[in-house]
Design a protein around this motif. Structure first.
Motif, PDB file in Angstrom:
ATOM      1  N   MET A  89       0.836  -1.210   0.000  1.00 57.52           N
ATOM      2  CA  MET A  89       0.000   0.000   0.000  1.00 57.52           C
ATOM      3  C   MET A  89       0.870   1.260   0.000  1.00 57.52           C
ATOM      4  O   MET A  89       0.529   2.262  -0.619  1.00 57.52           O
ATOM      5  CB  MET A  89      -0.949   0.023   1.212  1.00 57.52           C
ATOM      6  CG  MET A  89      -1.981  -1.065   1.219  1.00 57.52           C
ATOM      7  SD  MET A  89      -2.789  -1.281  -0.364  1.00 57.52           S
ATOM      8  CE  MET A  89      -2.426  -2.997  -0.704  1.00 57.52           C
ATOM      9  N   SER A  90       2.004   1.192   0.703  1.00 55.01           N
ATOM     10  CA  SER A  90       2.903   2.359   0.711  1.00 55.01           C
ATOM     11  C   SER A  90       3.465   2.601  -0.683  1.00 55.01           C
ATOM     12  O   SER A  90       3.573   3.755  -1.117  1.00 55.01           O
ATOM     13  CB  SER A  90       4.053   2.146   1.706  1.00 55.01           C
ATOM     14  OG  SER A  90       3.526   1.987   2.987  1.00 55.01           O
ATOM     15  N   ILE A  91       3.798   1.520  -1.370  1.00 55.36           N
ATOM     16  CA  ILE A  91       4.308   1.682  -2.744  1.00 55.36           C
ATOM     17  C   ILE A  91       3.205   2.267  -3.635  1.00 55.36           C
ATOM     18  O   ILE A  91       3.451   3.167  -4.447  1.00 55.36           O
ATOM     19  CB  ILE A  91       4.847   0.328  -3.285  1.00 55.36           C
ATOM     20  CG1 ILE A  91       6.149  -0.028  -2.545  1.00 55.36           C
ATOM     21  CG2 ILE A  91       5.084   0.390  -4.788  1.00 55.36           C
ATOM     22  CD1 ILE A  91       6.713  -1.386  -2.856  1.00 55.36           C
ATOM     23  N   LEU A  92       1.989   1.773  -3.440  1.00 55.65           N
ATOM     24  CA  LEU A  92       0.852   2.310  -4.214  1.00 55.65           C
ATOM     25  C   LEU A  92       0.665   3.805  -3.941  1.00 55.65           C
ATOM     26  O   LEU A  92       0.506   4.613  -4.857  1.00 55.65           O
ATOM     27  CB  LEU A  92      -0.427   1.542  -3.840  1.00 55.65           C
ATOM     28  CG  LEU A  92      -1.723   2.096  -4.420  1.00 55.65           C
ATOM     29  CD1 LEU A  92      -1.832   1.743  -5.899  1.00 55.65           C
ATOM     30  CD2 LEU A  92      -2.946   1.555  -3.686  1.00 55.65           C
ATOM     31  N   ILE A  93       0.726   4.171  -2.661  1.00 53.07           N
ATOM     32  CA  ILE A  93       0.510   5.578  -2.284  1.00 53.07           C
ATOM     33  C   ILE A  93       1.677   6.452  -2.769  1.00 53.07           C
ATOM     34  O   ILE A  93       1.469   7.595  -3.187  1.00 53.07           O
ATOM     35  CB  ILE A  93       0.310   5.698  -0.755  1.00 53.07           C
ATOM     36  CG1 ILE A  93      -0.994   5.012  -0.337  1.00 53.07           C
ATOM     37  CG2 ILE A  93       0.330   7.142  -0.277  1.00 53.07           C
ATOM     38  CD1 ILE A  93      -2.255   5.621  -0.920  1.00 53.07           C
ATOM     39  N   ALA A  94       2.895   5.886  -2.747  1.00 54.94           N
ATOM     40  CA  ALA A  94       4.045   6.652  -3.265  1.00 54.94           C
ATOM     41  C   ALA A  94       3.812   6.978  -4.734  1.00 54.94           C
ATOM     42  O   ALA A  94       4.090   8.093  -5.193  1.00 54.94           O
ATOM     43  CB  ALA A  94       5.333   5.860  -3.080  1.00 54.94           C
ATOM     44  N   GLY A  95       3.299   6.009  -5.475  1.00 56.64           N
ATOM     45  CA  GLY A  95       3.063   6.211  -6.905  1.00 56.64           C
ATOM     46  C   GLY A  95       1.877   7.123  -7.174  1.00 56.64           C
ATOM     47  O   GLY A  95       1.887   7.916  -8.108  1.00 56.64           O
ATOM     48  N   VAL A 138      -1.770  10.249   8.699  1.00 58.37           N
ATOM     49  CA  VAL A 138      -3.012   9.702   9.269  1.00 58.37           C
ATOM     50  C   VAL A 138      -3.655   8.741   8.255  1.00 58.37           C
ATOM     51  O   VAL A 138      -4.106   7.648   8.609  1.00 58.37           O
ATOM     52  CB  VAL A 138      -4.007  10.842   9.618  1.00 58.37           C
ATOM     53  CG1 VAL A 138      -5.325  10.273  10.113  1.00 58.37           C
ATOM     54  CG2 VAL A 138      -3.401  11.767  10.674  1.00 58.37           C
ATOM     55  N   ALA A 139      -3.654   9.136   6.996  1.00 58.21           N
ATOM     56  CA  ALA A 139      -4.405   8.372   5.983  1.00 58.21           C
ATOM     57  C   ALA A 139      -3.770   7.018   5.672  1.00 58.21           C
ATOM     58  O   ALA A 139      -4.485   6.013   5.557  1.00 58.21           O
ATOM     59  CB  ALA A 139      -4.516   9.201   4.703  1.00 58.21           C
ATOM     60  N   LEU A 140      -2.435   6.993   5.547  1.00 59.27           N
ATOM     61  CA  LEU A 140      -1.811   5.725   5.126  1.00 59.27           C
ATOM     62  C   LEU A 140      -2.023   4.604   6.153  1.00 59.27           C
ATOM     63  O   LEU A 140      -2.434   3.500   5.769  1.00 59.27           O
ATOM     64  CB  LEU A 140      -0.327   5.940   4.790  1.00 59.27           C
ATOM     65  CG  LEU A 140       0.392   4.721   4.213  1.00 59.27           C
ATOM     66  CD1 LEU A 140      -0.326   4.157   2.994  1.00 59.27           C
ATOM     67  CD2 LEU A 140       1.827   5.044   3.843  1.00 59.27           C
ATOM     68  N   PHE A 195       6.476   4.611   6.840  1.00 61.40           N
ATOM     69  CA  PHE A 195       6.569   4.764   5.382  1.00 61.40           C
ATOM     70  C   PHE A 195       5.864   6.050   4.920  1.00 61.40           C
ATOM     71  O   PHE A 195       6.290   6.696   3.966  1.00 61.40           O
ATOM     72  CB  PHE A 195       5.933   3.560   4.671  1.00 61.40           C
ATOM     73  CG  PHE A 195       6.618   2.245   4.949  1.00 61.40           C
ATOM     74  CD1 PHE A 195       7.945   2.189   5.349  1.00 61.40           C
ATOM     75  CD2 PHE A 195       5.922   1.037   4.820  1.00 61.40           C
ATOM     76  CE1 PHE A 195       8.564   0.976   5.614  1.00 61.40           C
ATOM     77  CE2 PHE A 195       6.533  -0.177   5.078  1.00 61.40           C
ATOM     78  CZ  PHE A 195       7.852  -0.206   5.483  1.00 61.40           C
ATOM     79  N   SER A 196       4.784   6.390   5.605  1.00 55.71           N
ATOM     80  CA  SER A 196       4.046   7.598   5.197  1.00 55.71           C
ATOM     81  C   SER A 196       4.929   8.841   5.367  1.00 55.71           C
ATOM     82  O   SER A 196       4.890   9.759   4.544  1.00 55.71           O
ATOM     83  CB  SER A 196       2.759   7.748   5.998  1.00 55.71           C
ATOM     84  OG  SER A 196       3.041   8.119   7.336  1.00 55.71           O
ATOM     85  N   LEU A 197       5.729   8.849   6.439  1.00 55.31           N
ATOM     86  CA  LEU A 197       6.623   9.996   6.656  1.00 55.31           C
ATOM     87  C   LEU A 197       7.671  10.065   5.547  1.00 55.31           C
ATOM     88  O   LEU A 197       8.006  11.146   5.046  1.00 55.31           O
ATOM     89  CB  LEU A 197       7.302   9.897   8.025  1.00 55.31           C
ATOM     90  CG  LEU A 197       6.366   9.869   9.252  1.00 55.31           C
ATOM     91  CD1 LEU A 197       7.169   9.801  10.539  1.00 55.31           C
ATOM     92  CD2 LEU A 197       5.446  11.086   9.276  1.00 55.31           C
ATOM     93  N   VAL A 198       8.175   8.882   5.165  1.00 55.21           N
ATOM     94  CA  VAL A 198       9.176   8.829   4.088  1.00 55.21           C
ATOM     95  C   VAL A 198       8.563   9.372   2.790  1.00 55.21           C
ATOM     96  O   VAL A 198       9.142  10.233   2.129  1.00 55.21           O
ATOM     97  CB  VAL A 198       9.671   7.372   3.884  1.00 55.21           C
ATOM     98  CG1 VAL A 198      10.450   7.245   2.578  1.00 55.21           C
ATOM     99  CG2 VAL A 198      10.534   6.952   5.056  1.00 55.21           C
ATOM    100  N   SER A 228      11.252   7.122  -3.022  1.00 55.72           N
ATOM    101  CA  SER A 228      10.326   6.683  -1.979  1.00 55.72           C
ATOM    102  C   SER A 228      10.291   5.162  -1.914  1.00 55.72           C
ATOM    103  O   SER A 228      10.376   4.572  -0.832  1.00 55.72           O
ATOM    104  CB  SER A 228       8.902   7.187  -2.257  1.00 55.72           C
ATOM    105  OG  SER A 228       8.852   8.572  -2.169  1.00 55.72           O
ATOM    106  N   ILE A 229      10.183   4.520  -3.078  1.00 57.66           N
ATOM    107  CA  ILE A 229      10.078   3.052  -3.090  1.00 57.66           C
ATOM    108  C   ILE A 229      11.362   2.411  -2.554  1.00 57.66           C
ATOM    109  O   ILE A 229      11.310   1.491  -1.735  1.00 57.66           O
ATOM    110  CB  ILE A 229       9.736   2.542  -4.517  1.00 57.66           C
ATOM    111  CG1 ILE A 229       8.320   3.014  -4.878  1.00 57.66           C
ATOM    112  CG2 ILE A 229       9.828   1.021  -4.600  1.00 57.66           C
ATOM    113  CD1 ILE A 229       7.881   2.721  -6.284  1.00 57.66           C
TER     114      ILE A 229
END
Lengths: 245, 254
Positions: A89-95, A138-140, A195-198, A228-229
């Motif tokens: 999900m973090s990779i998805l959100i980064a993209g 908050v969201a991630l 990950f969200s902070l990154v 990010s990834i």
């Protein structure tokens, strides 16, 4: 590279220092939060449902053949909440979100909108970075909780529907409940928070240092997503080691 | 200097031996000049001569390699000068925030610094937009406006700050002659009405000679001429004469 790291640490520090102002920026935080949730929720559900399903599909038949059918639910549960949901999900959100953050801030920089803010004595960190950082932080984790639940559901559906696995819903979730504990879910949510902070810092920083025209914005977006990834994967290993010990 | 400006809210600007290089290339090579309170000072020069960089130094967007800038006698490098003296820059492109409406752009300074309640901010925004001839545009997006309108919105945004010093970066570039005249009148009107010190960077000769109290001509990072419009026009320096008298000739007239 070291200059970039230094600048990002400094940006993170300045954002932390500005945290007491987050309430004043609540409308912008909410707008960003809505943007992240609205843009990603469906994608998160779709992705995590099939990730859960694929894990069940891979391990289910192997486990069943060895008489370990009762462990399938627990394995899918652990894999989903401790590793796959937070990382994927973090990779998805980064993209999806990180790239949008970089593009927006980058175009503001290129078209002198950030300079205009400075001339009005408005700090771009307070105005642009802080709301985005708070919203994504908050969201991630919330999206990851969602992803964990949907991923479990995907695993359960595939386990029940596939002839070679054939484990009922009830048996799947009974085993999952035996194996997965609240700290396991918290582990994944904590990773997602880190990950969200990154993603937030890398994306905002790349936006703020964008130079040139449209090509510069494109270059910044690519750099933000790739960096990010890479950092998510590196940090995932470090966090997993720390959390295991 | 005209008498009515002596007790204005404008500030004086003094630039001393200002030098700046980018990537080893010296853009400003020791700039010296001073602008009196309430004066309209125009800096002219060809593109790439360092005019906009100079303006960015005066508003604090760039730091000089050496030299200093004094606002009302206080160095820009000392802390709190930006807070103490209200300054605004009208960007060449307008630099309106594209994600905000015209009204939100104009009221941004007030809303971000929480200087007034929202209803009061809306009233001020409408008043400032009206003063630049853009009544009823507050709910439009910047992308719906023409180049000239964007510049006038940028002026309205600057006015909200109630500035003591307004810097204009190429205010008439990319505008048709009629819009250029409106902007020039706006600069004069503001100067007359609120007594603000105005520093205009432009290569528009009509604008410069129409509004300026004094003009400086900058060439390759140095000031080559300075004085009242009549003095600059009579300046014998070939660089100045070439710049001020540049004219287009058809091939058969050469």
């Amino acid at each position: 590279m070291f200059q970039n790291i230094g600048e990002m640490v400094l940006l993170f520090w300045r954002t932390l220092a500005a945290l007491p102002l987050a309430w004043r920026q609540r409308q912008k935080v909410f707008d960003q939060f809505y943007e992240i949730g609205n843009a990603s929720l469906l994608m998160v559900c779709l992705l995590s449902f099939f990730i859960g399903g694929v894990i069940a599909l891979h391990i289910g038949p192997v486990m069943v053949e060895r008489g370990l059918a009762s462990a399938v639910g627990g394995l899918v549960g652990i894999a989903m909440c401790k590793e796959l949901a937070p990382v994927m999900m973090s990779i998805l959100i980064a993209g999806r979100i990180g790239s949008a953050m970089t593009a927006e801030i980058g175009s503001m920089r290129v078209y002198q909108e950030i300079d205009a803010l400075r001339t009005m004595n408005i700090d771009p960190v307070h105005y642009l970075v802080l709301p985005r950082m708070v919203a994504i932080a908050v969201a991630l984790p919330l999206l990851v909780i969602f992803a964990i639940l949907v991923g479990w559901l995907g695993g359960a559906v595939v386990s029940a529907a596939n002839d070679r696995i054939d484990i009922g819903f009830r048996a799947f979730f009974m085993n999952l409940r035996d194996v997965v504990d609240i700290p396991d879910v918290a582990n994944g949510v904590f990773k997602a928070f880190c990950f969200s902070l990154v993603i937030g810092i890398v994306s905002c920083h790349q936006g703020l240092v964008t130079l040139g025209g449209p090509r510069g914005i494109g270059r910044s977006v690519t750099k933000a997503v790739v960096n990010s990834i890479v950092l998510i994967v590196l940090l995932d290993y470090i966090l997993t080691r720390l959390l295991l010990s | 200097m005209k008498d009515h400006r002596d007790n204005t809210g404008g500030v004086s600007v003094e630039v001393r031996s200002l030098r700046k290089s980018f990537n080893g290339q010296e853009v400003l090579k020791g700039i010296d000049f001073s602008v009196r309170r309430g004066e309209i000072f125009v800096i002219m020069g060809p593109s790439g001569s360092g005019k906009s960089v100079l303006l960015r130094h005066i508003i604090g967007l760039e730091q000089p390699d050496s030299g200093e800038i004094l606002i009302q006698g206080e160095s820009m490098q000392s802390s709190g000068v930006m807070d103490k003296h209200r300054m605004a820059l009208v960007f060449q492109s307008g630099a309106l925030l594209s994600s905000l409406t015209v009204g939100e752009n104009v009221g941004l300074y007030l809303s971000e610094h929480r200087l007034h309640p929202p209803e009061e901010i809306r009233r001020i925004v409408i008043e400032k937009l009206e003063s630049v001839g853009l009544k009823g545009t507050e709910d439009k997006m910047p992308s719906e406006l023409s180049g000239g309108m964007k510049k006038r919105v940028a002026i309205a945004r600057a006015l909200v700050i109630e500035p003591q010093l307004i810097l204009y970066d190429e205010p008439t570039s990319e505008l048709d002659p009629l819009s250029a005249v409106v902007i020039a009148e706006e600069i004069l009107e503001l100067n007359r009405r609120i007594g603000v010190t105005s520093l205009v960077v432009s290569h528009d000769r009509d604008l410069a000679f129409g509004v300026a109290d004094r003009i400086a001509v900058i060439h390759e990072g140095r000031i080559v001429a300075m004085g009242e419009p009549g003095e600059v026009e009579q300046n014998p320096d070939p660089v100045v004469r070439r710049f001020l008298r540049a004219d287009f000739k058809r091939p058969n007239e050469r």
